[in-house]
Structure formats: C-alpha cells, structure tokens
Scaffold this motif. Sequence first.
Motif, short mmCIF file in Angstrom:
data_model
loop_
_atom_site.label_atom_id
_atom_site.label_comp_id
_atom_site.label_asym_id
_atom_site.label_seq_id
_atom_site.Cartn_x
_atom_site.Cartn_y
_atom_site.Cartn_z
N SER A 185 -7.53 0.43 -1.66
CA SER A 185 -6.50 1.51 -2.31
C SER A 185 -7.10 2.03 -3.40
CB SER A 185 -5.33 0.79 -2.60
OG SER A 185 -4.77 0.20 -1.26
N PHE A 217 -1.27 -7.55 -1.58
CA PHE A 217 -2.10 -6.60 -1.06
C PHE A 217 -2.79 -7.26 0.03
CE2 PHE A 217 -0.99 -4.31 -4.70
CZ PHE A 217 -0.56 -2.95 -4.43
N ARG A 229 0.93 -1.09 0.09
CA ARG A 229 0.07 -0.03 0.08
C ARG A 229 0.73 1.37 -0.09
NH1 ARG A 229 -3.53 -2.85 3.09
NH2 ARG A 229 -2.56 -2.11 5.04
#
Lengths: 436, 120
Positions: free
Chosen positions: A78, A69, A7
């Motif tokens: 995100s 992720f 991220r």
Amino acid sequence: MSASMARKLVWAIALLPLAFFLSGLTRADFADGQALLNMLGRLTGVLGLAFLLLSAALSARVPGFDQPFGGLTKLWHSHHLLGAASLLLLLAHPVLLMLAAAGHGHDVAMATLFPPLSDIATWSGWLALVLMMIFLAPSFAFFGPPNYERWKRIHALAGPAAILALVHTYLFSRTMPMNLDVWIWSLLALLAVGAMAWRFVFSRRIGRLNHKLVAVDRVANNVVELTLAPGRRHLKYHAGNFIYMTPFDRKLEAGHGEEHPYTLSSSPTEENLRVAIKDLGDASRAIQTIEPGCRVAIEGPYGRFFPTSNKVDTPELWVAGGIGITPFLARMRHLAALGESGDIQLVFCVQDEARLLFADELAELAGRIPDFVLTFHYFYQEGPISVEFLKENCSDIEQREVYICGPMPLNRTVQSHLRSIGLPYSRIHTEEFELL
Amino acid sequence: MKKITFAAFVAFWASVMTVAAMSWLSPEPAMRDDSALPEYTLKEVAEHDSLDSCWKVIEGKVYDFTEYIPDHPTPPRIMEAWCGREATEAMRTKGIGRDHSPAAWAMMEPYLIGRLIEKD
C-alpha cells in the motif's frame, strides 16, 4: 479487521481531501478547456499530496500495526502504491497547470512554470517535486537497482519533500472551500509526522530490545544462524515473524549499527531468539563472520505469514526456496516443541543437494511431527518447478492453504501454477524478502 | 510500476523542456499601442462600483469585470469591494500577500476597456 478492509480504509482517508475539493467546484471550473485543465491541475496536486502524506504515515513500522494488513510486506505494498500514484499525480500537476495557462501564450505558460524567484509558493512546490524525483528514483530503479543503505539514506529526503509540499499548499490554499483545507492538511500532516516521530525517535528508545549474540552456527558457506539471548525485555512473537536487527560490532566490514530485516527461525517457546541469515548483500555478507559476544538490538515482531502458527487447522502446502525455508523451519520447530501434529506437505526447492539448508534438522523435525511430509526439488536436475511436480507430490492441493517463501521467480512460478489449477488468491499466502 | 513511473518521469521533463524551448524561440510580443484606447478618469470609474456594473483600475488601465465576476473563484463580494476603484493592490496581493498567477493576468485582456488619465 480483514486485510482488504484495512486497505480500503487507507484509500478512503487518502481520498478524503478529494471529496472536499470536489464539493468546492463550481460551474466555472468546467467552463472551457482552460478552466478544466486548471481544475485538473489543482486536483492532481491535492490528491498527490494526500497520497504522499499517507504513504509517509504507513511507513512508521509500529509493531502490531501491520497485523490488520496481513503483515508488514503487505502494508508496504500500500505504501509503495500510494507513493507511485503520488509521484505520477504530482508530475502531472505542474504540466496540467502549465497547459491551462498555455492558451494565453508560451510566455504565460513559461511564467506559470518558472515564476520570479520571489514566488516562494511555486518554488517550494518545485523543490518538493525535484526532491521527490530524487528520493523515488532508486525506489523505482530509474538508474539501475539501488544499494540498500544508499536507498535508505536517499529515501529520507521524503521528509523535507513532504514539508515543502505542505508549505506550497498552505501558501496557495485555493483548493477547498472555507478553511477546511487547513484542517485536512494538518490532520494528514500530523499522521505523517507522528509516523516519522515513532520511527526515528520513539522506536529507537522504546521499540528496540537489547540482545546479546551468544552463538553463531555456520549452516552453509553462505548462511549463518545467530542465537540471541534477550536482555531485560523479551520479544513476544509468532513463528514465521521477522524482525529488524541492528548489530553493534565495529569489527564488521559492513552493517555496524545498521538495521536490516531478518526472519526469526526459532520457536517462540525457546528462551533465545534465532535468526538465519544468507549472504545477499554487503551487511548480510559481513555478518557471516560475526563473532559471539556483541550487542544486538532488535525491533519487531513484524509480518503475519501464518494466521495461526500454533496449530494446523486445515491441511497446508508449503513451498520454500533456498533461505526462504526460514519461516517454515521456525514453524516446524514450534509445532515439534508443542507436540502438535500437522497435515503439512513441504516442498523445499534448492539448486542441488549441496545447497540444502538445515537438511538433517528438517528431516528430523518432519519425523517428529505426525502427518508431516517433506519433499525436495532440485532445480539443476528437474528444471523450474512444474505444475506436474506439485500435483505428483501433493495430490490434494485444492484442499490446502498454500504458503510460499522464496526468491521472486520461484514465488511467481508457483503462484501461476496454483492459479492454473484453480486455487483462489485467498488460499495463497506469500512472504517476500526482496526490496519492493 | 517501475516502467510507468520512469515513463512519466521522462514525459514530464520532455514537456517542461518543450515549453521552455518554445518560449525561448518565439519572438518577443510587440508592445501594444494603448494610446487609441478610450480615456477615463477615476471619477468616471467610480460610477461603476457595483455588481451590476463593475469597473476597476489596474496598473493604469480600466477594466469592466461585470461579466467576469460570476466566474471568479471567490464569492462575488470579494471582487465587489474593489469595484469603481484603483484595484492594483487587490490584483497584486489577493489580500494575502500573493500575486495573481500569470494566467490570471493574461485573462484580464478581454475585459480591457480603456486607460486612466489624471484629471480633476
């Protein structure tokens, strides 16, 4: 790479243009209120476009790319956050520039916002922003909750919006020193275009695997489990993954040729794939009456609900709600097939006994997996699941990794219970199946 | 998130419409009388062709940009090239076919020193 690292990397790339923008600032940009507002107006534009392009790049849905992720739904967080931030920044962008000009009078402010039509640079920016409002309106439920297929079609306007925003920026190109901006924007644009090209061109050809629907089991009056036999290429996946499935059956009332995400309920050791589908929308309602024999294309696998799906290293607590049982069912089938034991406590929450899904099979699998404990929670009898219920049925929650999959209200309730007991976020794993 | 974005969406259109309404309601600015301004010829303007003293002619008016040049977004040499000359083209095209913004045009006002007359 850890999820937080992944991220951070995304945000670092998103902030790259900002770094170059800041390096090009001079004393004059801070000289007075007007200069400051003008500078902030340009800054919001730069940052907004960077977020927009990166958000587009994250929507590619390349299988495997979601793993760092922590799964596709996390990746979409995100994507969602970048998109929302981009909209907020780009809404502020013209207003700030207009305010910066307002010091010279209403007319100058007005002419800044609405120049003559020949001013292509400004109007391409306007058009991009209006398109953005249109394609994001359903995402943020501006005018009520959206219908999935319509949302998807409207969201495709993101493509033209990004192109117009790039035209707008290239024509102004007063945002960064030298020709750096051309390079930076080209790089980000390439990421976004690459993502779109994968999604709409390559994934259709290479990404999709052909299957044949060979069996339909009616699990309940609103749930079916489909069995799909692979064609030439087999899907490699882990228990708990999900796929995008496109049925090709013209007899379907809705959803012919449309892709929708569904969780795999089979063990990866099985020859065929199984998917359990609950009637939650037009397409999933229509699929309840599908008949074996049709072609089904699948794309995936996605998601990383269970970090290790083959064995149970640390004790686990699973909380399932309704059709949210699917990834757990898949893992139980998998552990049983492998002959693994597992110190697992499963709490299956349903409204009442009549709504239990796969009850017999769950009991049978729980019996076959050593150390597995199965508990049911009935909402109509016991009300919302309480922290006491969790503690009573699972005395050592603190020692367990917790996995939750079910409707949002249940998910939130259980998470807040766990937090109140003092369980850190890192021990709570959730899988969501609702749009945003 | 949904509430914040919706609030921003409403605030955006509210401010745009406020400006549009204000601009529509405020009276047309009276045409200023430039006849009292000092008169200069191109020859006189041409004497101020450096960063030490930079005059330019834009749309028939004479401006002294000496003080402003350090604040201009481009390096000084870009503006210097037009010092002492008829510079309307520079203002209208920035050398890349794009006009300066309405705010940039408005910002010239304090630097106005006279008007051009055709002589010699």
